[in-house]
Design an enzyme around this catalytic site. Sequence first.
Site, PDB file in Angstrom:
ATOM      1  N   ASP A  71       4.119   1.978  -3.394  1.00 52.23           N
ATOM      2  CA  ASP A  71       3.352   0.852  -2.860  1.00 52.23           C
ATOM      3  C   ASP A  71       2.780   0.053  -4.028  1.00 52.23           C
ATOM      4  O   ASP A  71       2.184   0.633  -4.942  1.00 52.23           O
ATOM      5  CB  ASP A  71       2.227   1.387  -1.971  1.00 52.23           C
ATOM      6  CG  ASP A  71       1.331   0.308  -1.383  1.00 52.23           C
ATOM      7  OD1 ASP A  71       1.672  -0.890  -1.496  1.00 52.23           O
ATOM      8  OD2 ASP A  71       0.290   0.662  -0.808  1.00 52.23           O
ATOM      9  N   HIS A  88       4.080   1.176   1.694  1.00 50.25           N
ATOM     10  CA  HIS A  88       3.126   0.280   2.335  1.00 50.25           C
ATOM     11  C   HIS A  88       3.592  -0.068   3.755  1.00 50.25           C
ATOM     12  O   HIS A  88       4.735  -0.459   3.965  1.00 50.25           O
ATOM     13  CB  HIS A  88       2.962  -1.005   1.529  1.00 50.25           C
ATOM     14  CG  HIS A  88       1.739  -1.781   1.927  1.00 50.25           C
ATOM     15  ND1 HIS A  88       0.509  -1.558   1.354  1.00 50.25           N
ATOM     16  CD2 HIS A  88       1.548  -2.741   2.869  1.00 50.25           C
ATOM     17  CE1 HIS A  88      -0.380  -2.357   1.919  1.00 50.25           C
ATOM     18  NE2 HIS A  88       0.219  -3.084   2.845  1.00 50.25           N
ATOM     19  N   SER A 131      -4.418  -1.792   4.523  1.00 53.83           N
ATOM     20  CA  SER A 131      -3.942  -2.965   3.798  1.00 53.83           C
ATOM     21  C   SER A 131      -5.073  -3.982   3.613  1.00 53.83           C
ATOM     22  O   SER A 131      -6.133  -3.629   3.116  1.00 53.83           O
ATOM     23  CB  SER A 131      -2.735  -3.561   4.517  1.00 53.83           C
ATOM     24  OG  SER A 131      -2.079  -4.495   3.702  1.00 53.83           O
TER      25      SER A 131
END
Length: 407
Positions: free
Chosen positions: A347, A377, A193
């Site tokens: 995502d 995600h 991320s």
Amino acid sequence: MVGPWLVLLATLCSVPLGAFVWAAFEHFLTADVPSTLRQPAKLRLLHCVFLYCIALGNIIEKLGICSMPRFIQFLHDSLRIKKDPRLVVTNLHFGTIPVRLFQPVAASPSPRRGIIFFHGGAAVFGSLDLYHNLCSFLSLETDSVLLSVGYRKLPDHHNPVIFRDCLNASIHFLKALETYGVDPSRVVICGDSIGGGYVALVSQVLVGRSDLPRIRAQVLIYPVLQVINLQLPSYQQNQNVPFLTRKLMLTCLFRYLLIDFSWWDAISSGAFIPQEVWKKYSKWLSGDNIPKRFKRPGCPPVFPAPFNEAAYLETKHILDVETSPLLRDDETVAQLPEAFLVSCENDILRDDTLLYKKRLEDQGVPVTWYHVEDGFHGSFIFFDKQPFSFPSSLKIMNAVTSYIKSI
């Protein structure tokens, strides 16, 4: 006298209950759980709990007790971590930066591989403790010395603190590899991320540093690589998919970059981007670079929207390469180490990975790409959270460990 205390007690009990009811309504009214996601009931439950924690944090913030990010940190600090006798785990500080070192106990006939790890969390979530078990597994499974960087974040620290902490911790570690028994020719930088985004940025900044060992590989797991074009296909298709919704991402972005929320629409539509700037960067950021199989039928929105000069003057730091590593010049990109990229179909950041993959390949950088069709995600962090793990969690961990072991 009993009456007021009963009222107070009832109020205190009703706040958590009301927050959970709100979280459940928020999830079922807004969340989109695609059919490709496996174990949807489990995902819905976890997302409700996630929204519940955020709701409680927001309530506490409005009451003036503490900020929502600080409440999230309190929850992270309450987590129990597993101690593994096969590892020596040491908490250190590189200056003001907290780090955690994971070293296998077993003797090694030669210096080990090194991993520098940046955790995810959108500058609000994530901590050394939350990622402790993941880092332990990664260190043991790959027989590597792993440095987990506990960079400083919200509410006390804003842009560019995370970048500077990740960079400075990496430099400190790279200068002391012999102390930690690490082979200087096998150092990998890894992150997920926002951490994955800083993997890209730190790798870029370290290019050409003759005083430091060259990074062997960069591992980016559903990274944040640009915050300019928020109308890419994945942003449209997955804007309400747990756990990183478009609303949450923009909220965290605005807080970390200190952008007033009145510019929400201008940032979302790209109205803050001057035409000459978009002309320069569209070759890297345009949705035209996304393969057709990732696009759904329909008319894409006009991007960028008509230019808003006031929005540009207030938010132009979004266009800095330190915020969007995808903007790095070709000369630097061409010198980057080989990359392992992980993307998840469900995502909003999927297309960031696809754009970076193209940029690297266009400049001749070797790329290994792993795409998870049933991934979402945040799935990486659940890999060891039984019974809350997902098949995609294990897929990502297995792919990452296999790649790093091949270095």
